[in-house]
Structures are given as structure tokens and as C-alpha cells.
Design a protein around this motif. Structure first.
Motif, PDB file in Angstrom:
ATOM      1  N   GLY A 131       0.786  -1.224   0.000  1.00  0.00           N
ATOM      2  CA  GLY A 131       0.000   0.000   0.000  1.00  0.00           C
ATOM      3  C   GLY A 131       0.821   1.278   0.000  1.00  0.00           C
ATOM      4  N   ALA A 132       2.123   1.175   0.155  1.00  0.00           N
ATOM      5  CA  ALA A 132       2.961   2.368   0.289  1.00  0.00           C
ATOM      6  C   ALA A 132       3.145   3.081  -1.054  1.00  0.00           C
ATOM      7  N   ASN A 133       2.850   4.349  -1.095  1.00  0.00           N
ATOM      8  CA  ASN A 133       3.095   5.216  -2.252  1.00  0.00           C
ATOM      9  C   ASN A 133       2.338   4.837  -3.517  1.00  0.00           C
ATOM     10  N   LEU A 134       1.278   4.042  -3.412  1.00  0.00           N
ATOM     11  CA  LEU A 134       0.522   3.641  -4.593  1.00  0.00           C
ATOM     12  C   LEU A 134      -0.738   4.487  -4.723  1.00  0.00           C
ATOM     13  N   LYS A 135      -1.117   4.766  -5.979  1.00  0.00           N
ATOM     14  CA  LYS A 135      -2.272   5.615  -6.248  1.00  0.00           C
ATOM     15  C   LYS A 135      -3.430   4.779  -6.788  1.00  0.00           C
ATOM     16  N   GLU A 136      -4.596   5.041  -6.263  1.00  0.00           N
ATOM     17  CA  GLU A 136      -5.789   4.313  -6.670  1.00  0.00           C
ATOM     18  C   GLU A 136      -6.039   4.474  -8.166  1.00  0.00           C
ATOM     19  N   GLY A 137      -6.402   3.366  -8.812  1.00  0.00           N
ATOM     20  CA  GLY A 137      -6.703   3.374 -10.236  1.00  0.00           C
ATOM     21  C   GLY A 137      -5.490   3.164 -11.135  1.00  0.00           C
ATOM     22  N   MET A 138      -4.305   3.123 -10.570  1.00  0.00           N
ATOM     23  CA  MET A 138      -3.075   2.966 -11.360  1.00  0.00           C
ATOM     24  C   MET A 138      -2.660   1.496 -11.428  1.00  0.00           C
TER      25      MET A 138
END
Length: 78
Positions: free
Chosen positions: A45-52
Motif C-alpha cells: 500500500g505504500a506510495n501507490l495511487k488508486e486506479g493505477m
């Protein structure tokens, strides 16, 4: 899951997360044992953007710069 019969902590295994352009977003040591303390595969979950879209790569016998041997990879979307 780590490769069968491996102790990822003793084998210098780590997981890298790349974005859709192949750029490293984050990484952490892989560890399947209680003696690893703060290290472990809890970085998803670290540094991840939703929808990517991202790709996870599992490296063994290396370090975060030397990489080592690629054991597994898979694409995923957040």
C-alpha cells in the motif's frame, strides 16, 4: 509466498513495486520468519495511487541495487 525451501531473510530476497513505466515506486525486504523484526513484505500500500497499474517483482540473492535473480512478477491495479 516465497520460493519453496527458501529463507528469504537469509537469502537477501526483496520485493520491488514498479509503476506502469517501469520506475521503482517502493521496495522492502521479503521475510517469512518472526526474527525479521520491522522488515517484511508489508509495502504493497505504500506510495501507490488508486486506479493505477503496477508490477510486483520478487528478487532473490541480491540487494535493492544489485537486484539478484528475478523469481516472480505479476501486474496488479490498486
Amino acid at each position: 509466498m516465497t520460493p519453496s525451501g527458501r529463507d528469504p531473510y537469509d537469502g537477501w530476497d526483496w520485493i520491488e513495486i514498479q509503476d506502469s513505466n517501469g520506475k521503482r515506486v517502493t521496495w522492502d525486504w521479503a521475510c517469512g520468519n518472526a526474527h525479521c523484526g520491522a522488515y517484511g513484505s508489508t509495502l504493497i500500500g505504500a506510495n501507490l495511487k488508486e486506479g493505477m497499474e503496477y508490477k510486483a517483482l520478487y528478487w532473490s540473492d541480491g540487494g535493492r541495487v544489485a537486484k539478484g535473480r528475478l523469481q516472480a512478477e505479476f501486474a496488479f491495479r490498486v
